[in-house]
Design an enzyme around this catalytic site. Structure first.
Site, PDB file in Angstrom:
ATOM      1  N   HIS A 106      -2.337   2.153   4.552  1.00 22.02           N
ATOM      2  CA  HIS A 106      -1.772   0.888   4.055  1.00 22.02           C
ATOM      3  C   HIS A 106      -1.064   0.177   5.196  1.00 22.02           C
ATOM      4  O   HIS A 106       0.057   0.528   5.570  1.00 22.02           O
ATOM      5  CB  HIS A 106      -0.797   1.165   2.912  1.00 22.02           C
ATOM      6  CG  HIS A 106      -0.253  -0.066   2.244  1.00 22.02           C
ATOM      7  ND1 HIS A 106      -0.384  -0.312   0.898  1.00 22.02           N
ATOM      8  CD2 HIS A 106       0.446  -1.124   2.729  1.00 22.02           C
ATOM      9  CE1 HIS A 106       0.196  -1.455   0.592  1.00 22.02           C
ATOM     10  NE2 HIS A 106       0.721  -1.969   1.703  1.00 22.02           N
ATOM     11  N   HIS A 164      -0.794  -3.009  -4.654  1.00 15.90           N
ATOM     12  CA  HIS A 164       0.654  -2.906  -4.589  1.00 15.90           C
ATOM     13  C   HIS A 164       1.155  -2.798  -6.032  1.00 15.90           C
ATOM     14  O   HIS A 164       0.780  -3.619  -6.879  1.00 15.90           O
ATOM     15  CB  HIS A 164       1.256  -4.154  -3.945  1.00 15.90           C
ATOM     16  CG  HIS A 164       0.916  -4.331  -2.493  1.00 15.90           C
ATOM     17  ND1 HIS A 164      -0.368  -4.358  -2.016  1.00 15.90           N
ATOM     18  CD2 HIS A 164       1.732  -4.499  -1.416  1.00 15.90           C
ATOM     19  CE1 HIS A 164      -0.342  -4.538  -0.699  1.00 15.90           C
ATOM     20  NE2 HIS A 164       0.907  -4.626  -0.310  1.00 15.90           N
ATOM     21  N   HIS A 204      -0.639  -4.032   7.069  1.00 17.66           N
ATOM     22  CA  HIS A 204      -0.869  -5.480   6.982  1.00 17.66           C
ATOM     23  C   HIS A 204      -1.062  -5.978   8.405  1.00 17.66           C
ATOM     24  O   HIS A 204      -0.148  -6.557   9.011  1.00 17.66           O
ATOM     25  CB  HIS A 204       0.301  -6.176   6.298  1.00 17.66           C
ATOM     26  CG  HIS A 204       0.442  -5.870   4.845  1.00 17.66           C
ATOM     27  ND1 HIS A 204      -0.133  -6.636   3.851  1.00 17.66           N
ATOM     28  CD2 HIS A 204       1.084  -4.862   4.198  1.00 17.66           C
ATOM     29  CE1 HIS A 204       0.152  -6.121   2.662  1.00 17.66           C
ATOM     30  NE2 HIS A 204       0.885  -5.039   2.845  1.00 17.66           N
ATOM     31  N   LYS A 223      -0.315  -9.694   9.208  1.00 17.19           N
ATOM     32  CA  LYS A 223       1.074 -10.149   9.181  1.00 17.19           C
ATOM     33  C   LYS A 223       1.882  -9.636  10.370  1.00 17.19           C
ATOM     34  O   LYS A 223       2.937 -10.184  10.691  1.00 17.19           O
ATOM     35  CB  LYS A 223       1.749  -9.684   7.889  1.00 17.19           C
ATOM     36  CG  LYS A 223       1.250 -10.347   6.611  1.00 17.19           C
ATOM     37  CD  LYS A 223       2.030  -9.852   5.403  1.00 17.19           C
ATOM     38  CE  LYS A 223       1.712 -10.657   4.139  1.00 17.19           C
ATOM     39  NZ  LYS A 223       0.374 -10.387   3.619  1.00 17.19           N
ATOM     40  N   ASP A 268       2.610   0.199   6.463  1.00 16.56           N
ATOM     41  CA  ASP A 268       2.886  -1.063   5.780  1.00 16.56           C
ATOM     42  C   ASP A 268       3.036  -2.198   6.790  1.00 16.56           C
ATOM     43  O   ASP A 268       2.064  -2.609   7.399  1.00 16.56           O
ATOM     44  CB  ASP A 268       4.108  -0.930   4.873  1.00 16.56           C
ATOM     45  CG  ASP A 268       4.119  -1.928   3.713  1.00 16.56           C
ATOM     46  OD1 ASP A 268       3.131  -2.653   3.563  1.00 16.56           O
ATOM     47  OD2 ASP A 268       5.105  -1.955   2.967  1.00 16.56           O
ATOM     48  N   ASN A 269       4.244  -2.685   7.007  1.00 12.66           N
ATOM     49  CA  ASN A 269       4.456  -3.883   7.819  1.00 12.66           C
ATOM     50  C   ASN A 269       5.064  -3.546   9.168  1.00 12.66           C
ATOM     51  O   ASN A 269       5.874  -2.624   9.279  1.00 12.66           O
ATOM     52  CB  ASN A 269       5.361  -4.870   7.083  1.00 12.66           C
ATOM     53  CG  ASN A 269       4.764  -5.334   5.770  1.00 12.66           C
ATOM     54  OD1 ASN A 269       4.827  -4.632   4.771  1.00 12.66           O
ATOM     55  ND2 ASN A 269       4.182  -6.518   5.782  1.00 12.66           N
ATOM     56  N   GLU A 310       6.704  -2.571  -6.808  1.00 16.81           N
ATOM     57  CA  GLU A 310       7.603  -2.618  -5.656  1.00 16.81           C
ATOM     58  C   GLU A 310       8.884  -3.341  -6.085  1.00 16.81           C
ATOM     59  O   GLU A 310       9.114  -4.498  -5.773  1.00 16.81           O
ATOM     60  CB  GLU A 310       6.929  -3.334  -4.485  1.00 16.81           C
ATOM     61  CG  GLU A 310       7.675  -3.215  -3.173  1.00 16.81           C
ATOM     62  CD  GLU A 310       6.946  -3.888  -2.029  1.00 16.81           C
ATOM     63  OE1 GLU A 310       7.477  -3.854  -0.907  1.00 16.81           O
ATOM     64  OE2 GLU A 310       5.850  -4.453  -2.241  1.00 16.81           O
TER      65      GLU A 310
END
Length: 457
Positions: free
Chosen positions: A81, A234, A83, A86, A333-334, A237
């Site tokens: 997972h 998602h 991104h 981004k 994730d990010n 969250e």
């Protein structure tokens, strides 16, 4: 250039048997032989040792013989997972409150202003960063902002697929577009179908943010059945225990016969629920054959923003999900964006954070965490060629550690990345184990020579 023949000795393979050392041979980009060595290390006359010179070993003819001196070799980390599109956007998209809500709002407003090349650059940079830390495969959720217009959404899709093609020989990437919630229309389906024709892999989204989450989930599953694609959502969250969309995701999974093809990510609300409700929800997930992904770094940062005093940890119920037999991965994730100002794409760092957040520090727990970064996400992504065994691709990452306990305690910075028999990245900063020699202590003061007093330094 054809892959070299490989001959590796004194290799530790913690996903097979951490107590043994192995000898590996490879040819044509695949492992040909993986055998336990006799007790202890084997003589390594003529074998090269790490670090590799400028990232590439010298070799005799077509064979590289390398002595890993007991270091670990993994088949490579798998990030279930991310991104990628981004990543590294924080300088252009801020988040003053640090909340998930502002991050979603600010990024959505900024997307129309991103050029295709800018998106490509961020995806390329974050994918290569992950590769440098030993990640061989990534599932990336793509912004698919059809509310800003089809051209805006497809701009990200084109950029992502162009980078995947560019990097196909060094890293594998799956792309799941995040369907916009509340936009169930023929136009949305047409854009999604075009994305599939271009090469997108599955369907993503964040239906828990929708005013009508169950209707959005129903629609997503209908599309998944129509186009024969896996689903990765998602889910929940939120700090609100009343947010329970994963229960409906489980029901739809069973109704559509998609057991083993659906993944739920985040699941923060599970930790806010009472024990009875959480237990019932987790059992429903297990019965439906759901997989799950915890994102400990980002959830620790984003969640609990409204708490005072004892602030909630934000992560899901890691131990309970594991005890229920649910395949659970930990992922990045990010990276340095409005959702999370930190991160570098290093799954070993994420594993350590998962250990902190989930109280996973016992020896058995650490080995579970290692599987959450390797074999478990490999199964979630459907990687059929994952592992270190004869006939499989000679992919891997060598880590500067001799045990799983040491791996997570030290998080060694050095990584040597192998792809189909080629060393494609090498760090050269070796840690010192048992050969550290201190200078003789000064005759007065009893400290090693050259170390200054804190009062005079």
């Amino acid at each position: 250039m054809a892959p070299w023949n490989l001959h590796l000795v004194n290799v530790r393979l913690p996903l097979l048997d951490e107590s043994k050392l192995y000898e590996l041979k490879g040819a044509g980009g695949r492992w040909m032989s993986v055998k336990p060595q006799p007790e202890g290390t084997v003589p390594a006359a003529g074998a090269l040792k790490l670090p590799l010179l400028n990232g590439k070993p010298h070799h005799d003819g077509e064979t590289v013989r390398l002595d890993l001196e007991g270091r670990m070799l993994l088949p490579g980390f798998v990030d279930a997972h991310m991104h990628l599109d981004k990543a590294y956007s924080l300088a252009k998209v801020g988040n003053r409150s640090g909340t998930l809500e502002e991050a979603v709002r600010n990024y959505g407003a900024a997307v129309p202003g991103f050029s295709r090349e800018e998106i490509r650059s961020r995806i390329r940079r974050s994918a290569l960063a992950a590769l440098s830390y030993g990640t061989r495969s990534i599932r990336s959720h793509l912004d698919f902002n059809l509310k800003a217009g089809r051209e805006v959404a497809m701009r990200t899709v084109h950029a992502a697929l162009e980078v995947r093609e560019e990097l196909k020989n060094v890293i594998d990437i799956q792309f799941f577009p995040m369907l916009p919630y509340g936009l169930r229309s023929p136009g949305t389906e047409e854009a999604l179908a075009e994305g599939f024709r271009l090469g997108l892999d599955g369907i993503g989204g964040a239906p828990h943010l929708s005013p009508e989450p169950e209707a959005d989930i129903d629609w997503i599953f209908a599309l998944a059945e129509k186009y024969g694609r896996p689903v990765d959502l998602h889910a929940d969250e939120s700090d609100d225990p009343g947010v329970r969309t994963v229960a409906h995701i489980a029901r739809r999974t069973v109704a559509y016969g998609m057991q083993g093809k659906v993944t739920a990510d985040h699941l923060c609300a599970l930790s806010a629920m009472d024990e009875k409700t959480a237990g019932e929800t987790i059992r429903a997930m297990a019965d439906a054959g759901l997989s799950a992904v915890t994102l400990p770094a980002v959830n620790l940062y984003l969640q609990g923003r409204g708490d005072r005093g004892l602030v909630r940890r934000g992560t899901t119920r890691i131990r309970e999900l594991l005890e229920a037999g649910i395949p659970l991965a930990a992922a990045s994730d990010n990276i340095q964006d409005p959702f999370h100002p930190f991160g570098r794409g290093d799954l070993l760092q994420i594993g350590q954070i998962a250990g902190y957040a989930g109280h996973l520090g016992a020896p058995g727990d650490l080995r579970t965490v290692l599987r959450m970064l390797t074999s478990v996400p490999a199964a979630i992504l459907g990687l059929e060629d994952y592992g270190t065994a004869p006939g499989l691709p000679a992919h891997g990452v060598v880590l500067d550690a001799r045990s799983v306990d040491e791996l997570f305690a030290e998080v060694p910075p050095s990584r040597w990345v192998l792809r189909q028999g080629e060393w494609i990245h090498a760090s050269v900063q070796l840690r010192v184990w048992d050969t550290l020699q201190l200078a003789p202590a000064a005759q007065e003061g009893g400290r090693p020579a050259g170390v200054a007093d804190s009062e005079t330094a």
